[in-house]
Motif scaffolding. Sequence first.
Motif, PDB file in Angstrom:
ATOM      1  N   GLY A 296       0.925  -1.013   0.205  1.00  0.00           N
ATOM      2  CA  GLY A 296       0.081   0.256  -0.284  1.00  0.00           C
ATOM      3  C   GLY A 296       1.528   1.340   0.387  1.00  0.00           C
ATOM      4  N   THR A 297       0.408   2.445  -1.440  1.00  0.00           N
ATOM      5  CA  THR A 297       0.871   3.960  -0.821  1.00  0.00           C
ATOM      6  C   THR A 297       0.468   4.949  -0.545  1.00  0.00           C
ATOM      7  OG1 THR A 297       1.113   3.781  -3.089  1.00  0.00           O
ATOM      8  CG2 THR A 297       2.418   2.231  -2.656  1.00  0.00           C
ATOM      9  N   ASP A 298       0.628   5.725   0.799  1.00  0.00           N
ATOM     10  CA  ASP A 298       0.389   7.285   0.831  1.00  0.00           C
ATOM     11  C   ASP A 298       0.875   7.980   0.753  1.00  0.00           C
ATOM     12  OD1 ASP A 298      -1.680   9.227   1.779  1.00  0.00           O
ATOM     13  OD2 ASP A 298      -1.788   8.224   3.396  1.00  0.00           O
ATOM     14  N   PHE A 299       1.150   8.973  -1.433  1.00  0.00           N
ATOM     15  CA  PHE A 299       2.449  10.172  -1.101  1.00  0.00           C
ATOM     16  C   PHE A 299       0.778  11.255  -1.070  1.00  0.00           C
ATOM     17  CE2 PHE A 299       3.616   6.738  -3.271  1.00  0.00           C
ATOM     18  CZ  PHE A 299       5.686   5.934  -1.996  1.00  0.00           C
ATOM     19  N   SER A 300      -0.022  11.204  -0.334  1.00  0.00           N
ATOM     20  CA  SER A 300      -0.765  12.654  -0.490  1.00  0.00           C
ATOM     21  C   SER A 300       0.100  13.501   0.496  1.00  0.00           C
ATOM     22  CB  SER A 300      -2.499  12.231   0.352  1.00  0.00           C
ATOM     23  OG  SER A 300      -2.321  11.752   0.780  1.00  0.00           O
ATOM     24  N   ALA A 301       0.205  13.026   1.121  1.00  0.00           N
ATOM     25  CA  ALA A 301       0.886  14.540   2.189  1.00  0.00           C
ATOM     26  C   ALA A 301       2.453  15.075   1.713  1.00  0.00           C
ATOM     27  CB  ALA A 301       1.081  13.837   3.526  1.00  0.00           C
ATOM     28  N   LEU A 302       2.788  14.272   0.778  1.00  0.00           N
ATOM     29  CA  LEU A 302       4.323  14.895  -0.471  1.00  0.00           C
ATOM     30  C   LEU A 302       4.660  13.872  -1.311  1.00  0.00           C
ATOM     31  CD1 LEU A 302       6.423  16.548   0.649  1.00  0.00           C
ATOM     32  CD2 LEU A 302       7.649  14.584   1.790  1.00  0.00           C
TER      33      LEU A 302
END
Length: 420
Positions: A296-302
């Motif tokens: 899983g990936t979450d790059f929304s903040a940066l």
Amino acid sequence: MKKILLVDDNEQDRMLYKRFLGKQIGHERLEIYEADSGQDALTTFQAQQPDCVLLDYNLLDTDGLEVLESLKQVAAPDSLCVVMITGGGNEALAVRALNSGALDYLVKQHFDQELLCKTVLHAIEKNEWRQYMARYHAEIKTVNQQLRDSVDELTEVRQQIRHKNTLLTMANEEIRARNEQLDTSNQRLARTNADLDNFVYAASHDLRQPVDNLRGLFEELRHSAVTSDPEAEQMWQLVDTSLRALSTTIADLSMVIQMERVPGEQVTELVSLDELTADVLQTLHPQVIASEATIGTDFSALPAVHYVRSNLRTILLNLLTNALKYRHHERPAQVQVRTRREGNHAILEVQDNGLGLNMERYGKDLFQLFRRFHPQAGEGTGVGLFLVNRLVQANGGSIEVDSQEGVGTTFRVQLGSAAG
């Protein structure tokens, strides 16, 4: 106001002097006191401290010179103002009076009002000037003593400074000698490190081909050899595992040396985390499929960071490789990759639910070269985390690790300044 003491046993003479002097001389007002004996003169002098004494030489109880000596004993130094009055024009007596401390002298029946007033006024002025000069000389003496003391202190300070300068010079010479020794040692160490790097690079490069040849020969031998030994297959497997491990170690060692030999300063660029992660996962696709992992990936903040692209790819590749390699075999691997801002810094986190490790026991060795903590989990040389740490530190960053044995591990990498 000036005080005048008349010392004479002849009352008519005293009255004459009083009339001559009047109530003032010049611009000075007068206050006149009288004494008719030596003892009375001494007592009145101590009580009134007159500015001038008109002293008759011939007294009933003593003579003027003895009274003069007595007055000198009770008067402050250089403050006694005496005009001796003599009879008969005795010059020898006048000289003795002057030598004994009288400031002037008069001869009876030889002076008038004007001469008396001038003589008294002159004696007072002379005495005041003498006292002023005495104070002035005392002040000069004090200043001179202070100057001498200051010169002595300055001389001592200069000596101390010279001594400290000598010590400082010696210390500087010692530091210079040590620096020269240190420079020599550093140059020798740099040459040694360069020679070692060259040796390791050459050795890893030269060993790779013989090891590949050895593996090829082993495969040919394994397929063509015929044996009835029931343990032969296990032996073949052990040899194959050893050759693979040797080949992997040589390759990893070569990679470490190549990283150290990168020439010049590498250029940073704005790297998209989505694109970079997709590239890394494409490379790791077989391992992801084999371990049935969920990434899983979450790059929304940066979404992006400024970094050397190849270095960031190596960091992410090794962290994801570790997460897959050291997965827990009793549950599917779940790996989360995310970024965030922390002040002005970019933070990359890779979290897994794998085997984890005891940080109190192994934490200090986590980033050491060729250290492994789960040898049963699969092939590896322990080079990956060493490379990650070196790359992160070379770019001014740092790594924090949270891990719990049997639960999982989180690598938190501070990459540097966050992109806008």
